[in-house]
Design an enzyme around this catalytic site. Structure first.
Site, PDB file in Angstrom:
ATOM      1  N   GLY A 106       0.836  -1.203   0.000  1.00  0.00           N
ATOM      2  CA  GLY A 106       0.000   0.000   0.000  1.00  0.00           C
ATOM      3  C   GLY A 106       0.863   1.241   0.000  1.00  0.00           C
ATOM      4  O   GLY A 106       2.052   1.199   0.327  1.00  0.00           O
TER       5      GLY A 106
ATOM      6  N   GLN B  24       3.203   9.520   1.951  1.00  0.00           N
ATOM      7  CA  GLN B  24       4.498   8.880   1.720  1.00  0.00           C
ATOM      8  C   GLN B  24       5.230   9.446   0.501  1.00  0.00           C
ATOM      9  O   GLN B  24       6.419   9.185   0.322  1.00  0.00           O
ATOM     10  CB  GLN B  24       4.317   7.368   1.585  1.00  0.00           C
ATOM     11  CG  GLN B  24       3.830   6.746   2.905  1.00  0.00           C
ATOM     12  CD  GLN B  24       3.646   5.267   2.784  1.00  0.00           C
ATOM     13  OE1 GLN B  24       2.599   4.806   2.336  1.00  0.00           O
ATOM     14  NE2 GLN B  24       4.659   4.500   3.153  1.00  0.00           N
TER      15      GLN B  24
ATOM     16  N   CYS C  40       6.546  -0.949   6.896  1.00  0.00           N
ATOM     17  CA  CYS C  40       6.087   0.229   6.161  1.00  0.00           C
ATOM     18  C   CYS C  40       7.213   0.717   5.259  1.00  0.00           C
ATOM     19  O   CYS C  40       8.372   0.757   5.681  1.00  0.00           O
ATOM     20  CB  CYS C  40       5.698   1.317   7.156  1.00  0.00           C
ATOM     21  SG  CYS C  40       5.205   2.860   6.379  1.00  0.00           S
ATOM     22  N   LEU C  41       6.881   1.091   4.034  1.00  0.00           N
ATOM     23  CA  LEU C  41       7.900   1.585   3.099  1.00  0.00           C
ATOM     24  C   LEU C  41       8.587   2.848   3.621  1.00  0.00           C
ATOM     25  O   LEU C  41       9.707   3.145   3.222  1.00  0.00           O
ATOM     26  CB  LEU C  41       7.253   1.886   1.735  1.00  0.00           C
ATOM     27  CG  LEU C  41       6.719   0.681   0.948  1.00  0.00           C
ATOM     28  CD1 LEU C  41       5.994   1.162  -0.300  1.00  0.00           C
ATOM     29  CD2 LEU C  41       7.840  -0.279   0.599  1.00  0.00           C
TER      30      LEU C  41
ATOM     31  N   HIS D 188      -3.676   0.247   8.089  1.00  0.00           N
ATOM     32  CA  HIS D 188      -2.348   0.858   8.014  1.00  0.00           C
ATOM     33  C   HIS D 188      -2.390   2.132   7.152  1.00  0.00           C
ATOM     34  O   HIS D 188      -1.892   3.183   7.555  1.00  0.00           O
ATOM     35  CB  HIS D 188      -1.367  -0.175   7.438  1.00  0.00           C
ATOM     36  CG  HIS D 188       0.031   0.309   7.291  1.00  0.00           C
ATOM     37  ND1 HIS D 188       1.071  -0.188   8.053  1.00  0.00           N
ATOM     38  CD2 HIS D 188       0.586   1.242   6.467  1.00  0.00           C
ATOM     39  CE1 HIS D 188       2.189   0.432   7.701  1.00  0.00           C
ATOM     40  NE2 HIS D 188       1.923   1.295   6.736  1.00  0.00           N
ATOM     41  N   GLU D 189      -3.010   2.031   5.975  1.00  0.00           N
ATOM     42  CA  GLU D 189      -3.063   3.191   5.070  1.00  0.00           C
ATOM     43  C   GLU D 189      -3.962   4.275   5.638  1.00  0.00           C
ATOM     44  O   GLU D 189      -3.663   5.464   5.527  1.00  0.00           O
ATOM     45  CB  GLU D 189      -3.525   2.770   3.670  1.00  0.00           C
ATOM     46  CG  GLU D 189      -2.621   1.768   2.966  1.00  0.00           C
ATOM     47  CD  GLU D 189      -1.144   2.121   3.024  1.00  0.00           C
ATOM     48  OE1 GLU D 189      -0.810   3.312   2.909  1.00  0.00           O
ATOM     49  OE2 GLU D 189      -0.324   1.214   3.210  1.00  0.00           O
TER      50      GLU D 189
ATOM     51  N   HIS E  86      -1.986   6.316   7.956  1.00  0.00           N
ATOM     52  CA  HIS E  86      -1.088   7.242   7.235  1.00  0.00           C
ATOM     53  C   HIS E  86      -1.820   8.534   6.881  1.00  0.00           C
ATOM     54  O   HIS E  86      -1.264   9.620   6.975  1.00  0.00           O
ATOM     55  CB  HIS E  86      -0.627   6.623   5.909  1.00  0.00           C
ATOM     56  CG  HIS E  86       0.648   5.830   5.998  1.00  0.00           C
ATOM     57  ND1 HIS E  86       1.824   6.368   6.439  1.00  0.00           N
ATOM     58  CD2 HIS E  86       0.920   4.537   5.663  1.00  0.00           C
ATOM     59  CE1 HIS E  86       2.779   5.441   6.378  1.00  0.00           C
ATOM     60  NE2 HIS E  86       2.252   4.315   5.921  1.00  0.00           N
TER      61      HIS E  86
HETATM   62 NI    NI Z   1       3.106   2.469   5.580  1.00  0.00          NI
END
Ligand code: NI
Length: 167
Positions: free
Chosen positions: A46, A51, A88-89, A130-131, A134
């Site tokens: 995601g 991000q 997480c990226l 999770h998203e 964010h």
């Molecule tokens: Ni993330």
């Protein structure tokens, strides 16, 4: 389409609260395409607008169930509980054990402004939560219960190997 740089922990833009998407135009479609390309290139499950440094309530998710693009998402149902090592990226190289609802239902809009509902279990439910976080400037490492550690991916691999050997 273009791959956008993914910002990481410490960049204040990750803490921006997403502003509602109001224009469902060509530009939004291009942004969504860029986000999908960036996510797939990473690769990740995601990606939220934060991000790539934007304060927009917009995220994309790609799991076995398919590709989902969600503008202005609202979680309308959470139930059950499931724990997993989450990453997480924007926190590259690390994982933490997070409990999440096992079932999540989210409503939002697609690139054309059409209302969409996504109901997910397990991994998809986790990605939705999770998203969604964010988009409110939150990271999965925020508010971990006391005693829950953040470990490197190498350490996680080591522990999982140990468990396998113990079986
Ligand atoms: Ni993330």
């Amino acid at each position: 389409m273009a791959i956008r740089p993914i910002i990481t922990l410490g960049d204040p833009r990750l803490r921006l609260v997403g502003q509602p998407v109001v224009k469902f135009d060509r530009e939004l479609g291009q942004l969504i395409d860029d986000m999908v390309e960036t996510m797939d290139d990473a690769p990740g499950v995601g990606l939220a607008a934060q991000q790539i440094g934007l304060d927009v309530a917009l995220c994309v998710i790609r799991v076995d169930e398919g590709l989902f693009e969600l503008a202005n998402p609202e979680i309308v149902h959470l139930s059950g509980e499931e724990g997993a090592w989450e990453g997480c990226l924007s926190v590259p190289g690390y994982r933490a054990w997070r409990w999440r609802a096992e079932h999540a239902v989210v409503t939002g809009q697609d690139r054309h402004g059409r209302r969409v509902t996504v109901s997910g279990h397990g991994y998809l439910a986790r990605a939705i939560q999770h998203e969604f976080d964010h988009l409110h400037g939150e990271l999965y490492i925020d508010g971990l219960p006391e005693g829950e550690e953040i470990i490197t991916e190498e350490e996680l691999e080591r522990r999982l190997d140990e468990e396998t050997e113990a079986d």
